[in-house]
Write a protein that holds these residues in place. Structure first.
Motif, PDB file in Angstrom:
ATOM      1  N   ALA A  23       0.833  -1.193   0.000  1.00 15.73           N
ATOM      2  CA  ALA A  23       0.000   0.000   0.000  1.00 15.73           C
ATOM      3  C   ALA A  23       0.872   1.248   0.000  1.00 15.73           C
ATOM      4  N   ALA A  24       0.572   2.152  -0.898  1.00 15.05           N
ATOM      5  CA  ALA A  24       1.331   3.391  -1.030  1.00 15.05           C
ATOM      6  C   ALA A  24       0.525   4.562  -0.495  1.00 15.05           C
ATOM      7  N   SER A  25       1.209   5.463   0.174  1.00  7.76           N
ATOM      8  CA  SER A  25       0.582   6.673   0.673  1.00  7.76           C
ATOM      9  C   SER A  25       1.519   7.849   0.455  1.00  7.76           C
ATOM     10  N   GLY A  26       0.947   9.039   0.391  1.00  2.48           N
ATOM     11  CA  GLY A  26       1.734  10.223   0.172  1.00  2.48           C
ATOM     12  C   GLY A  26       1.242  11.007  -1.025  1.00  2.48           C
ATOM     13  N   SER A  27       2.061  11.939  -1.449  1.00  5.61           N
ATOM     14  CA  SER A  27       1.715  12.799  -2.568  1.00  5.61           C
ATOM     15  C   SER A  27       2.517  12.399  -3.796  1.00  5.61           C
ATOM     16  N   PHE A  28       1.823  12.118  -4.875  1.00  6.75           N
ATOM     17  CA  PHE A  28       2.454  11.745  -6.123  1.00  6.75           C
ATOM     18  C   PHE A  28       1.432  11.842  -7.242  1.00  6.75           C
ATOM     19  N   SER A  29       1.933  11.785  -8.461  1.00  5.59           N
ATOM     20  CA  SER A  29       1.064  11.845  -9.621  1.00  5.59           C
ATOM     21  C   SER A  29       0.567  10.469 -10.027  1.00  5.59           C
ATOM     22  N   SER A  30       1.509   9.550 -10.243  1.00  6.44           N
ATOM     23  CA  SER A  30       1.156   8.198 -10.660  1.00  6.44           C
ATOM     24  C   SER A  30       2.360   7.288 -10.510  1.00  6.44           C
ATOM     25  N   PHE A  31       2.095   5.992 -10.568  1.00  8.82           N
ATOM     26  CA  PHE A  31       3.160   4.991 -10.545  1.00  8.82           C
ATOM     27  C   PHE A  31       3.523   4.619 -11.972  1.00  8.82           C
ATOM     28  N   ASN A  32       4.787   4.747 -12.303  1.00  7.75           N
ATOM     29  CA  ASN A  32       5.260   4.286 -13.596  1.00  7.75           C
ATOM     30  C   ASN A  32       5.466   2.777 -13.594  1.00  7.75           C
ATOM     31  N   THR A  33       6.153   2.303 -12.577  1.00 12.71           N
ATOM     32  CA  THR A  33       6.451   0.890 -12.451  1.00 12.71           C
ATOM     33  C   THR A  33       6.372   0.476 -10.985  1.00 12.71           C
ATOM     34  N   MET A  34       5.821  -0.694 -10.740  1.00 11.93           N
ATOM     35  CA  MET A  34       5.863  -1.294  -9.419  1.00 11.93           C
ATOM     36  C   MET A  34       6.479  -2.676  -9.550  1.00 11.93           C
ATOM     37  N   ALA A  35       7.126  -3.118  -8.494  1.00 12.88           N
ATOM     38  CA  ALA A  35       7.833  -4.379  -8.564  1.00 12.88           C
ATOM     39  C   ALA A  35       7.940  -5.004  -7.186  1.00 12.88           C
ATOM     40  N   TRP A  36       8.215  -6.290  -7.195  1.00 14.08           N
ATOM     41  CA  TRP A  36       8.532  -7.025  -5.986  1.00 14.08           C
ATOM     42  C   TRP A  36       9.927  -7.609  -6.107  1.00 14.08           C
ATOM     43  N   TYR A  37      10.714  -7.420  -5.077  1.00 12.23           N
ATOM     44  CA  TYR A  37      12.023  -8.022  -4.948  1.00 12.23           C
ATOM     45  C   TYR A  37      12.021  -8.940  -3.738  1.00 12.23           C
ATOM     46  N   ARG A  38      13.020  -9.788  -3.647  1.00 12.53           N
ATOM     47  CA  ARG A  38      13.171 -10.612  -2.458  1.00 12.53           C
ATOM     48  C   ARG A  38      14.638 -10.833  -2.167  1.00 12.53           C
ATOM     49  N   GLN A  39      14.930 -11.077  -0.902  1.00 17.19           N
ATOM     50  CA  GLN A  39      16.294 -11.321  -0.479  1.00 17.19           C
ATOM     51  C   GLN A  39      16.307 -12.427   0.563  1.00 17.19           C
ATOM     52  N   ALA A  40      16.966 -13.509   0.232  1.00 22.05           N
ATOM     53  CA  ALA A  40      17.122 -14.628   1.150  1.00 22.05           C
ATOM     54  C   ALA A  40      18.418 -14.465   1.937  1.00 22.05           C
ATOM     55  N   PRO A  41      18.518 -15.096   3.106  1.00 20.03           N
ATOM     56  CA  PRO A  41      19.748 -14.986   3.899  1.00 20.03           C
ATOM     57  C   PRO A  41      20.975 -15.411   3.107  1.00 20.03           C
ATOM     58  N   GLY A  42      22.003 -14.576   3.132  1.00 21.91           N
ATOM     59  CA  GLY A  42      23.237 -14.885   2.448  1.00 21.91           C
ATOM     60  C   GLY A  42      23.213 -14.686   0.951  1.00 21.91           C
ATOM     61  N   LYS A  43      22.128 -14.154   0.421  1.00 24.51           N
ATOM     62  CA  LYS A  43      22.004 -13.938  -1.007  1.00 24.51           C
ATOM     63  C   LYS A  43      21.703 -12.472  -1.309  1.00 24.51           C
ATOM     64  N   GLN A  44      21.980 -12.089  -2.542  1.00 25.37           N
ATOM     65  CA  GLN A  44      21.693 -10.732  -2.975  1.00 25.37           C
ATOM     66  C   GLN A  44      20.202 -10.561  -3.247  1.00 25.37           C
ATOM     67  N   ARG A  45      19.758  -9.330  -3.148  1.00 24.12           N
ATOM     68  CA  ARG A  45      18.376  -9.039  -3.470  1.00 24.12           C
ATOM     69  C   ARG A  45      18.139  -9.292  -4.956  1.00 24.12           C
ATOM     70  N   GLU A  46      17.048  -9.967  -5.270  1.00 19.11           N
ATOM     71  CA  GLU A  46      16.747 -10.306  -6.644  1.00 19.11           C
ATOM     72  C   GLU A  46      15.365  -9.818  -7.035  1.00 19.11           C
ATOM     73  N   LEU A  47      15.224  -9.508  -8.290  1.00 17.94           N
ATOM     74  CA  LEU A  47      13.945  -9.066  -8.834  1.00 17.94           C
ATOM     75  C   LEU A  47      13.026 -10.258  -9.029  1.00 17.94           C
ATOM     76  N   VAL A  48      11.807 -10.144  -8.532  1.00 20.18           N
ATOM     77  CA  VAL A  48      10.821 -11.211  -8.640  1.00 20.18           C
ATOM     78  C   VAL A  48       9.843 -10.946  -9.767  1.00 20.18           C
ATOM     79  N   ALA A  49       9.255  -9.754  -9.776  1.00 17.93           N
ATOM     80  CA  ALA A  49       8.241  -9.430 -10.766  1.00 17.93           C
ATOM     81  C   ALA A  49       8.105  -7.929 -10.893  1.00 17.93           C
ATOM     82  N   THR A  50       7.722  -7.476 -12.080  1.00 18.27           N
ATOM     83  CA  THR A  50       7.481  -6.060 -12.330  1.00 18.27           C
ATOM     84  C   THR A  50       6.158  -5.892 -13.058  1.00 18.27           C
ATOM     85  N   ILE A  51       5.572  -4.727 -12.889  1.00 17.35           N
ATOM     86  CA  ILE A  51       4.368  -4.379 -13.629  1.00 17.35           C
ATOM     87  C   ILE A  51       4.452  -2.903 -13.998  1.00 17.35           C
TER      88      ILE A  51
END
Length: 121
Positions: A23-51
């Motif tokens: 959920a996003a809150s605040g002042s803005f015009s619109s979202f260009n891109t939203m995405a989900w990332y994940r990071q497992a222990p001992g691993k780098q953050r990785e991109l999961v999905a974008t829209i």
């Protein structure tokens, strides 16, 4: 100023399902891109999905066919529906948004605090 708050994480058994919300809150015009990332222990953050703003989606090969990213612009919320969860999906999941503040002000990137997803029997 934009704040992203993730929710929906928790413990689930292998093969189970979970839906994450951002959920996003605040002042803005619109979202260009939203995405989900994940990071497992001992691993780098990785991109999961974008829209994109046009609802074009992309997925990491490891989750393709199991995860679905969606957005509700009216509610300023992004979702990640996860099915057939595997232990390897265990990670902290982070919401990301590229937010437009107008053509003159430009865009800025924002991150949520993350929500823990644990897949274990």
């Amino acid at each position: 100023q934009v704040q992203l708050v993730e929710s929906g994480g928790g413990l689930v058994q292998p093969g189970g399902s979970l839906r994450l919300s951002c959920a996003a809150s605040g002042s803005f015009s619109s979202f260009n891109t939203m995405a989900w990332y994940r990071q497992a222990p001992g691993k780098q953050r990785e991109l999961v999905a974008t829209i994109s703003s046009g609802d074009r989606t992309n997925y990491a090969d490891s989750v393709k066919g199991r995860f679905t990213i969606s957005r509700d612009n009216a509610k300023n919320t992004a979702y990640l529906q996860m099915i057939s969860l595997k232990p390897e999906d265990t990670a902290v999941y982070y919401c990301y948004a590229l937010v437009s503040h107008g053509v003159l002000a430009g865009s800025m990137s924002y991150w949520g605090q993350g929500t823990q997803v644990t897949v274990s029997s």
